[in-house]
Motif scaffolding. Structure first.
Motif, mmCIF file in Angstrom:
data_model
loop_
_atom_site.group_PDB
_atom_site.id
_atom_site.type_symbol
_atom_site.label_atom_id
_atom_site.label_comp_id
_atom_site.label_asym_id
_atom_site.label_seq_id
_atom_site.Cartn_x
_atom_site.Cartn_y
_atom_site.Cartn_z
ATOM 1 N N ARG A 81 43.657 -19.179 27.461
ATOM 2 C CA ARG A 81 43.713 -18.492 26.435
ATOM 3 C C ARG A 81 44.977 -18.770 25.569
ATOM 4 N NH1 ARG A 81 42.983 -13.932 28.340
ATOM 5 N NH2 ARG A 81 44.947 -12.672 28.011
ATOM 6 N N TRP A 82 46.118 -18.751 26.240
ATOM 7 C CA TRP A 82 47.431 -19.134 25.418
ATOM 8 C C TRP A 82 47.598 -20.592 25.137
ATOM 9 C CZ3 TRP A 82 51.964 -15.720 28.177
ATOM 10 C CH2 TRP A 82 51.496 -14.530 27.991
ATOM 11 N N ARG A 83 46.685 -21.403 25.795
ATOM 12 C CA ARG A 83 46.798 -22.903 25.341
ATOM 13 C C ARG A 83 46.032 -22.828 24.063
ATOM 14 N NH1 ARG A 83 42.220 -26.202 24.646
ATOM 15 N NH2 ARG A 83 41.361 -25.518 26.682
ATOM 16 N N ARG A 107 54.373 -23.653 21.213
ATOM 17 C CA ARG A 107 55.366 -22.977 20.227
ATOM 18 C C ARG A 107 56.501 -22.674 21.282
ATOM 19 N NH1 ARG A 107 50.767 -20.066 18.156
ATOM 20 N NH2 ARG A 107 51.232 -18.422 19.657
ATOM 21 N N LEU A 108 56.251 -22.387 22.639
ATOM 22 C CA LEU A 108 57.053 -22.297 23.624
ATOM 23 C C LEU A 108 58.092 -23.539 23.805
ATOM 24 C CD1 LEU A 108 58.386 -20.432 25.889
ATOM 25 C CD2 LEU A 108 56.891 -21.171 27.493
ATOM 26 N N TYR A 139 45.609 -30.019 30.778
ATOM 27 C CA TYR A 139 46.638 -30.736 31.646
ATOM 28 C C TYR A 139 47.831 -30.915 30.636
ATOM 29 C CZ TYR A 139 48.727 -34.790 34.056
ATOM 30 O OH TYR A 139 49.860 -35.354 34.837
ATOM 31 N N LEU A 140 47.633 -31.327 29.468
ATOM 32 C CA LEU A 140 48.802 -31.606 28.432
ATOM 33 C C LEU A 140 49.744 -30.314 28.439
ATOM 34 C CD1 LEU A 140 50.768 -33.442 27.044
ATOM 35 C CD2 LEU A 140 49.054 -33.150 24.961
ATOM 36 N N ALA A 141 48.929 -29.153 28.374
ATOM 37 C CA ALA A 141 49.713 -27.890 28.248
ATOM 38 C C ALA A 141 50.511 -27.322 29.554
ATOM 39 C CB ALA A 141 48.489 -26.773 28.063
ATOM 40 N N ALA A 142 49.917 -27.869 30.690
ATOM 41 C CA ALA A 142 50.674 -27.581 31.793
ATOM 42 C C ALA A 142 51.956 -28.480 31.780
ATOM 43 C CB ALA A 142 50.025 -28.103 33.096
ATOM 44 N N VAL A 143 51.845 -29.843 31.358
ATOM 45 C CA VAL A 143 53.211 -30.742 31.215
ATOM 46 C C VAL A 143 54.010 -29.811 30.422
ATOM 47 C CG1 VAL A 143 53.897 -32.846 30.599
ATOM 48 C CG2 VAL A 143 51.629 -32.625 31.952
ATOM 49 N N LYS A 144 53.733 -29.563 29.132
ATOM 50 C CA LYS A 144 54.688 -28.823 27.984
ATOM 51 C C LYS A 144 55.146 -27.419 28.994
ATOM 52 C CE LYS A 144 52.215 -30.454 24.237
ATOM 53 N NZ LYS A 144 51.242 -30.412 22.772
ATOM 54 N N LEU A 145 54.551 -26.744 29.592
ATOM 55 C CA LEU A 145 54.960 -25.588 30.162
ATOM 56 C C LEU A 145 56.245 -25.872 31.177
ATOM 57 C CD1 LEU A 145 55.042 -22.604 30.937
ATOM 58 C CD2 LEU A 145 52.962 -22.961 32.525
ATOM 59 N N ILE A 146 55.725 -26.745 31.885
ATOM 60 C CA ILE A 146 56.839 -27.384 32.900
ATOM 61 C C ILE A 146 58.301 -28.012 31.991
ATOM 62 C CG2 ILE A 146 57.376 -29.008 34.943
ATOM 63 C CD1 ILE A 146 55.306 -26.863 35.446
ATOM 64 N N CYS A 147 57.893 -28.574 31.073
ATOM 65 C CA CYS A 147 58.787 -29.164 30.254
ATOM 66 C C CYS A 147 59.902 -27.999 29.479
ATOM 67 C CB CYS A 147 58.330 -30.168 29.078
ATOM 68 S SG CYS A 147 57.752 -31.579 29.761
#
Length: 253
Positions: free
Chosen positions: A68-70, A77-78, A238-246
């Motif tokens: 949902r947040w993705r 934005r984070l 998958y890309l959202a997960a990469v961005k969260l880790i970043c």
């Protein structure tokens, strides 16, 4: 109890917490930090969502909140917020392939390209394209199939490079189009020329040695097994997960 390596530290939460949506509607939502730790646990271990430990709450809550947040652009934005301090005097560009697990590869025939997957020498793979700063912190990211050449995503990544910066890239980025795109922004493309190049360009081997920082960045995010191997069918997830880790890399300094 020793702090679990996949959980946010107090210092990281001080930065990330205020950047999350803070106006829930209806029933108060489950504690954000606990859910976010559950999301991080899933990508750190590469486990299925259903195996998230009970201490993080229902696994469906973790999954639904992540998706949902993705869709709402929260993870974008984070990352943009925590990387706002990016100066950009020196930036580095590179890419890295990740193997697609059979669970992420299922789907209709002909859809692989639409899902950021492709056939390469490593089999079915995806490729993460990244631009990082002089400290190896990510500034811009792109996702394609593993067969896509590095240079095809370079111009899109260059849009985030400030004028007057120095760009470091390997020979895969030695093309007229990339050099011209850099020149339009007054960016010095410190890229070694391919051996079959007749034209020669200004190049500093001493400055180029810093490019190993982008390789360290890829090694760092691949400590997360759910990033090192792609289990997600949806490329946006998958890309959202990469961005969260970043984003967490930026918080760690």
């Amino acid at each position: 109890m020793a702090r679990r390596r996949y959980e946010l530290t107090d210092g990281e939460w001080v930065i990330i917490g205020p950047l999350l949506p803070n106006k829930p509607r209806g029933v108060p939502r489950v504690d954000d930090r606990r859910v976010l730790n559950g999301i991080l646990w899933r990508f750190r271990t590469g486990s299925p969502w259903a195996e998230i430990p009970e201490r993080y709450g229902p696994s469906t809550t973790c999954y639904n909140r992540f998706v949902r947040w993705r869709k709402a652009g929260v993870w974008d934005r984070l990352l943009a917020a925590v990387s706002a301090a990016f100066a950009g005097e020196i930036v580095m560009i590179d890419s890295s392939c990740v193997r697609v697990h059979q669970h992420g590869a299922t789907g209709k025939k002909g859809e692989l390209g639409d899902r950021g997957m492709g056939r390469s020498r490593g089999g079915l793979t995806s490729k993460i394209h990244a631009l990082v700063d002089a400290d190896g912190r990510p500034v811009a990211l792109r996702l394609t199939g593993g067969q896509v050449h590095d240079s095809q995503e370079a111009e899109a990544l260059l849009e985030t490079v400030p004028e007057g910066a120095t760009l470091l890239g390997d020979k895969g980025y030695d093309s007229n189009a990339i050099r011209e795109a850099a020149a339009r922004k007054n960016v010095w493309a410190n890229i070694p020329a391919r051996s079959n190049r007749r034209q020669r360009f200004a190049f500093s081997g001493w400055v180029y040695r810093q490019r190993n920082l982008v390789e360290r960045f890829f090694n760092r995010i691949k400590h997360f097994r759910g990033i090192a191997t792609r289990y997600d069918k949806c490329p946006e997830n998958y890309l959202a997960a990469v961005k969260l880790i970043c984003a967490r890399i930026w918080c760690a300094g």
